[in-house]
Design an enzyme around this catalytic site. Structure first.
Site, PDB file in Angstrom:
ATOM      1  N   HIS A  91       0.902  -6.708   4.658  1.00 19.34           N
ATOM      2  CA  HIS A  91       0.723  -8.005   5.250  1.00 19.34           C
ATOM      3  C   HIS A  91       1.875  -8.062   6.411  1.00 19.34           C
ATOM      4  O   HIS A  91       1.331  -9.008   7.385  1.00 19.34           O
ATOM      5  CB  HIS A  91       0.817  -9.097   4.353  1.00 19.34           C
ATOM      6  CG  HIS A  91       2.174  -9.533   4.094  1.00 19.34           C
ATOM      7  ND1 HIS A  91       2.743  -9.045   2.723  1.00 19.34           N
ATOM      8  CD2 HIS A  91       3.129 -10.253   4.412  1.00 19.34           C
ATOM      9  CE1 HIS A  91       3.957  -9.525   2.728  1.00 19.34           C
ATOM     10  NE2 HIS A  91       4.187 -10.282   3.867  1.00 19.34           N
ATOM     11  N   ASP A 121      -0.373  -4.067  -1.144  1.00 19.95           N
ATOM     12  CA  ASP A 121       0.156  -4.499   0.147  1.00 19.95           C
ATOM     13  C   ASP A 121       1.431  -3.656   0.761  1.00 19.95           C
ATOM     14  O   ASP A 121       2.184  -4.161   0.948  1.00 19.95           O
ATOM     15  CB  ASP A 121       0.584  -6.183  -0.409  1.00 19.95           C
ATOM     16  CG  ASP A 121       1.183  -6.871   0.804  1.00 19.95           C
ATOM     17  OD1 ASP A 121       0.680  -6.488   1.719  1.00 19.95           O
ATOM     18  OD2 ASP A 121       2.199  -7.519   0.421  1.00 19.95           O
ATOM     19  N   SER A 195       9.995  -9.787   3.595  1.00 20.76           N
ATOM     20  CA  SER A 195       8.861  -8.797   3.178  1.00 20.76           C
ATOM     21  C   SER A 195       8.866  -7.409   3.704  1.00 20.76           C
ATOM     22  O   SER A 195       9.127  -7.188   4.850  1.00 20.76           O
ATOM     23  CB  SER A 195       7.722  -9.374   3.807  1.00 20.76           C
ATOM     24  OG  SER A 195       7.235 -10.579   3.021  1.00 20.76           O
TER      25      SER A 195
END
Length: 350
Positions: A91, A121, A195
């Site tokens: 992402h 992911d 992230s």
């Protein structure tokens, strides 16, 4: 003279004892200092943690006409190899028109997307720079609930930041964030921008790739998730070799049988997995598996958790033969099934 000689056997042991005591005291003080500071593992790991800036083209309505704008997104990544492969989240780089990597030593460079895996992911990037410092890899078998850990990333774009916490749980697999989940849970503060960053142990070894937070406000609330490094490395190897992750495919959906479910449906047994759907022309259909069957074992592994079975099937390569023990009505059966390659854009089944 004889009187002095009589003292020698007494003085020497005392001096030796004092020296040993002093050494022990120094070691204890050093250990206390080490326990009160995370500077050593941070110093080892931070050169391998990078910031990732992506430019994304977004379409938007403009005076009833189609228009577009560019937005700049932020994430983190980890240098996994000295040759320049970087692990991050899917992402973070999704729909990116360009990807810029900012290293801890202030160097910047464009990155090439090698491949990504939305189901976990994860994504792999490649940069071409000399003297890259790759992070030391840990081993998830040595990770235990309660271990102290550190999260390193670039939250909110303010710069590289380190937060501390513990491993709160392992094997979280029903969060609903990814198709294939096996998260490490931590209370270390993980915020937007973290992230793709590093979750490390106190040896400075990478044990996870920070992935997401569980939050109602968008900020850290003490529940963060990271993909275990063993899983991330398997994905990375597949992406480097094939450009994508190649997974085994069985083609069925199933749910865990509880006592309540068994009573309501008058099932012959109160454990295992109840098959709820079969994909047409899938290996499961070809093997004769039917909706309503109860799966007891796959490859001698008890079938109690549909998420674990999904991960097991996905971990096997197409062409692998598996043995399935099932029940239909009052009869048990065994089926030998050859897994196939998961179809592109296939809705995920076991």
């Amino acid at each position: 003279m004889n009187h002095k000689k009589n003292w020698i056997p007494i003085i020497i042991p005392i001096l030796v004892g004092l020296c040993i005591g002093l050494i022990i005291l120094l070691i204890q003080e050093k250990q206390k200092a080490a326990n009160s500071s995370y500077s050593v593992p941070v110093r080892k790991a931070t050169p391998s943690v990078v910031s990732i800036y992506t430019q994304v083209l977004q379409k938007r309505p403009l005076n009833n006409q189609t228009g577009s704008k560019h937005s700049l997104n932020l994430g983190s990544g980890v240098i996994a190899t000295k040759s320049g492969y970087i692990l991050t989240n899917h992402h973070v780089i999704q729909n990116a028109q360009s990807i810029v990597i900012a290293l801890n030593d202030d160097r910047r460079t464009h990155a090439k997307l090698i491949g990504s895996d939305p189901s976990t992911d994860l994504a792999v990037l490649k940069i071409e720079l000399p003297n890259l410092i790759s992070i030391k890899m840990g081993n998830n078998q040595n990770v235990a609930v309660g271990d102290r850990i550190l999260a390193i990333g670039n939250p909110f774009g303010i710069g590289q930041t380190v937060t501390a916490g513990i491993i709160s749980a392992k094997g979280r697999n029903s969060i609903g964030l990814n198709t294939y989940e096996n998260f490490l849970q931590t209370d270390a503060a993980i915020n937007p921008g973290n992230s793709g960053g590093a979750l490390i142990n106190l040896k400075g070894e990478l044990i996870g790739i920070s992935s997401a937070i569980y939050s109602s406000s968008g900020g850290s609330q003490g529940i963060g998730f990271a993909t275990p490094i063993d899983d991330a490395l398997n994905v990375m190897r597949d992406i480097i070799k094939n450009g994508r992750v190649v997974r085994g495919y069985l083609g069925l959906d199933a749910q865990k049988i509880t006592q309540t479910l068994a009573d309501n449906l008058l099932l012959p047994i109160n454990h295992g997995l109840l098959v709820s759907d079969i994909t047409k022309e899938s290996p499961a259909e070809k093997a004769g598996i039917e909706v309503g069957d109860i799966i007891l074992e796959i490859n001698n592994n008890p079938s109690e958790d549909p998420f674990q079975i999904r991960r097991l099937i996905a971990s096997l390569k197409p062409g692998t033969n598996i043995s399935l023990i099932g029940v239909r009505g009052q009869q048990s059966y065994q089926a030998n099934i050859t897994l196939e390659k998961q179809p592109a854009m296939q809705r995920v089944t076991n």
